[in-house]
Scaffold this active site. Structure first.
Site: not given
Ligand code: S3P
Length: 455
Positions: A135, A332
Site C-alpha cells: 500500500r 469501505d
Molecule cells: C480510515 C480511513 C479510510 C478507510 C480506512 C480507515 C481511518 O482510509 O478506508 O479503512 O480510520 O482513518 P483512507 O484514509 O485511505 O481513505
C-alpha cells in the site's frame, strides 16, 4: 453447477462457504468502530493521565496499534471484554521502539502512527503483512517530510520503512491531494507536536473522528468551511486531557448484516448503537435509495459521535447511481454494496471510486473478478464500477480469493446467502482484523455459513 475458481486459492488459510439461507432474524451485537478504536488508543497514549475506553474493537488491526504503543513505552491494558485503559505519556513522550513495529494488515495503524511519531526525534522501522506492504505510504510521507521527518522506504513508497521524526517540526498548511482521513489525521497528529498552527484543507469531507476526539481531549482545533473546502487547524504543543471514550458499533461492520438482511427474502435484523457519523453512514443512504427497508430509531449522541438503532427488513432492491460525492462516506462499504447491487433489478453505478484500488486489495478489480466468476455482468474503468443486477438470485458457484482483505471475505460470504449456488472464499481469517467472530455472529442470525474444506 460446478465450482469455478476465480483466482487460485491462497496456499494457507481457512476456507469458508455460504449457501442460500432462510430468513435471517435476531439482533446482532456489532463490534466497536475500528477507526475510533485506533484513535482512542493513540490519542490516549499522548494524553497526560488515564484514558478509559468502553466498546473497543478487539480485532487484529487494533491489537497491532496497541502492541506498537506498548513497544514505545505506553501502558495499554485490557480490563474486561471491550474495556481498556491507556496510561498516556504526554505529547512527545514516546520512547524509541527496540524492534520493528509490525502493523499487520492495518493501514490506519501505519499511517496514523507516522503522524504520532513525527514529533519524536528517533527512528522506528515499520512493516506489515503482504497486503500492507503493497500500500502507498507516500501520501503521508509527503506532508510529513515538509514538516521535517526523514523516511526511507522500499521502491514506490512501500513498507518496510525507516521513519525518523524530528524534535523541531515545522507547522504547515496542506491541501489533501486525495480524500483520505488517514492522511488528514497523520498531519493533524504531527501538528500537535509542532509549534504554532498546522492546517489541513480537504475539498471532500472525510471521516472526522480525529478532529472530534482531539477537541474532546482539549486540543485547540478550529474547523471552517471555505470555498476551497474544509479547513482544519490545530495549534500544536498543547497537552491532551484524558477522557472516557465510548466506542460506537462500527457502521462498516454493520453493513454486512444490513446487506444480508436486505437481500435474503423474509429477513428482519436489528443492529443497535451503530455509529451514524454523516462522514461514515453513506452506505445506509445508498441502500435506502436502492429500496432497502431500513428504520433508524433512538438516534442519540454518545461521547461526541451520533449513533442509532437500525432495523433492516428484506426488500426488492433496484439499481441506483451512487454519486462520487458520497464515496468518502462509504469508501469501505463498496464491496458489500456491490453484492446488493448484483441482487437488485437494474443497473447500479458506483462513481468516483478510484481509491478502491489502494485498499487492503485492489477492490475495484476484486469486485469485478469475483462477481463475474459468480455469473454477474460487471464492468469497471479507472474510477467507476457498473453492475448489472440479476433481478433475483445471482448464479454464484465460485471460489473467491480474499487476498488478505477482510471486507472481500465478508462481502462474498454475505453474497452466497442469496445466490443460487454456494459461494466459497479461500480464507476467512482476514475477517478477524475488523470483525472477530463474524461467521458465528452471522450464523446466530440464521446464515448458512460453514468453515473448512470442502464446500
Ligand atoms: C480510515 C480511513 C479510510 C478507510 C480506512 C480507515 C481511518 O482510509 O478506508 O479503512 O480510520 O482513518 P483512507 O484514509 O485511505 O481513505
Amino acid at each position: 453447477m460446478t465450482q469455478d475458481t476465480a483466482i487460485s486459492p491462497a496456499a494457507q488459510g481457512r476456507p469458508a462457504h455460504s449457501r442460500r439461507s432462510g430468513p435471517l432474524s435476531g439482533t446482532m451485537a456489532v463490534p466497536g468502530d475500528k477507526s475510533i478504536s485506533h484513535r482512542a488508543l493513540m490519542l490516549g497514549a499522548l494524553a497526560v493521565g488515564t484514558t478509559h475506553i468502553e466498546g473497543l474493537l478487539e480485532g487484529e488491526d487494533v491489537h497491532a496499534t496497541a502492541a506498537a504503543l506498548r513497544a514505545m513505552g505506553v501502558t495499554v491494558v485490557q480490563d474486561g471484554p471491550g474495556v481498556w485503559h491507556v496510561d498516556g505519556v504526554g505529547v512527545a513522550g514516546l520512547h524509541a521502539p527496540e524492534d520493528v513495529l509490525d502493523l499487520g494488515n492495518s493501514g490506519t495503524s501505519a499511517r496514523l502512527l507516522c503522524g504520532l511519531l513525527a514529533g519524536h526525534g528517533f527512528t522506528a522501522i515499520m512493516t506489515g503483512d503482504g497486503s500492507l506492504r503493497k500500500r502507498p505510504m507516500n501520501r503521508v510521507i509527503a506532508p510529513l517530510t515538509e514538516m521535517g521527518v526523514r523516511v526511507e522506504t522500499r521502491e514506490g513508497g512501500r513498507m518496510p520503512m525507516s521513519f525518523t521524526g524530528s524534535d523541531t517540526l515545522l507547522p504547515i498548511e496542506y491541501t489533501l491531494p486525495v480524500p483520505s482521513a488517514q492522511v488528514k489525521s497523520a498531519v493533524l497528529l504531527a501538528g500537535l507536536h509542532a509549534p504554532g498552527k498546522t492546517t489541513v484543507i480537504e475539498d471532500v469531507a472525510t471521516r472526522d473522528h480525529t478532529e472530534r476526539m482531539l477537541s474532546h481531549m482539549g486540543a485547540e482545533i478550529e474547523i471552517t468551511e471555505t470555498p476551497d473546502g474544509r479547513r482544519i487547524t490545530i495549534t500544536g504543543q498543547t497537552e491532551l486531557s484524558p477522557v472516557n471514550v465510548k466506542v460506537p458499533s462500527d457502521p462498516s461492520s454493520a453493513a454486512f448484516p444490513a446487506v444480508a438482511a436486505a437481500i435474503v427474502p423474509g429477513s428482519q435484523v436489528q443492529l443497535n448503537g451503530i455509529g451514524m457519523n454523516p462522514a461514515r453512514a453513506g452506505v445506509f443512504t445508498s441502500l435506502s435509495e436502492m429500496g432497502a427497508d431500513i428504520t433508524s430509531t433512538n438516534e442519540r449522541d454518545e461521547g461526541g459521535e451520533p449513533v442509532a438503532d437500525l432495523t433492516i427488513r428484506a426488500a426488492a432492491l433496484t439499481g441506483a447511481r451512487i454519486p462520487a460525492e458520497r464515496a468518502a462516506s462509504m469508501i469501505d462499504e463498496y464491496p458489500v454494496l456491490a453484492m446488493a447491487a448484483a441482487c437488485a433489478t437494474g443497473t447500479t453505478v458506483f462513481a468516483g471510486v478510484g481509491e478502491l484500488r489502494v485498499k487492503e486489495s485492489d477492490r475495484l478489480a476484486a469486485i469485478e473478478t469475483g462477481l463475474r466468476a459468480c455469473g454477474v455482468t460487471v464492468s469497471t474503468d479507472s474510477d467507476s464500477i457498473t453492475i448489472a443486477g440479476c433481478g433475483g438470485p445471482p448464479p454464484g458457484g465460485a471460489t473467491i480469493a480474499t487476498q488478505l482483505d477482510h471486507r472481500l471475505a465478508m462481502s462474498f460470504l454475505v453474497f452466497g446467502l442469496a445466490t443460487e449456488n454456494p459461494v466459497s472464499i479461500d480464507d476467512i481469517t482476514p475477517s478477524e482484523t475488523s470483525f472477530p467472530g463474524f461467521a458465528d455472529a452471522m450464523r446466530a442470525l440464521g446464515a448458512d455459513i460453514t468453515e473448512g474444506d470442502p464446500a
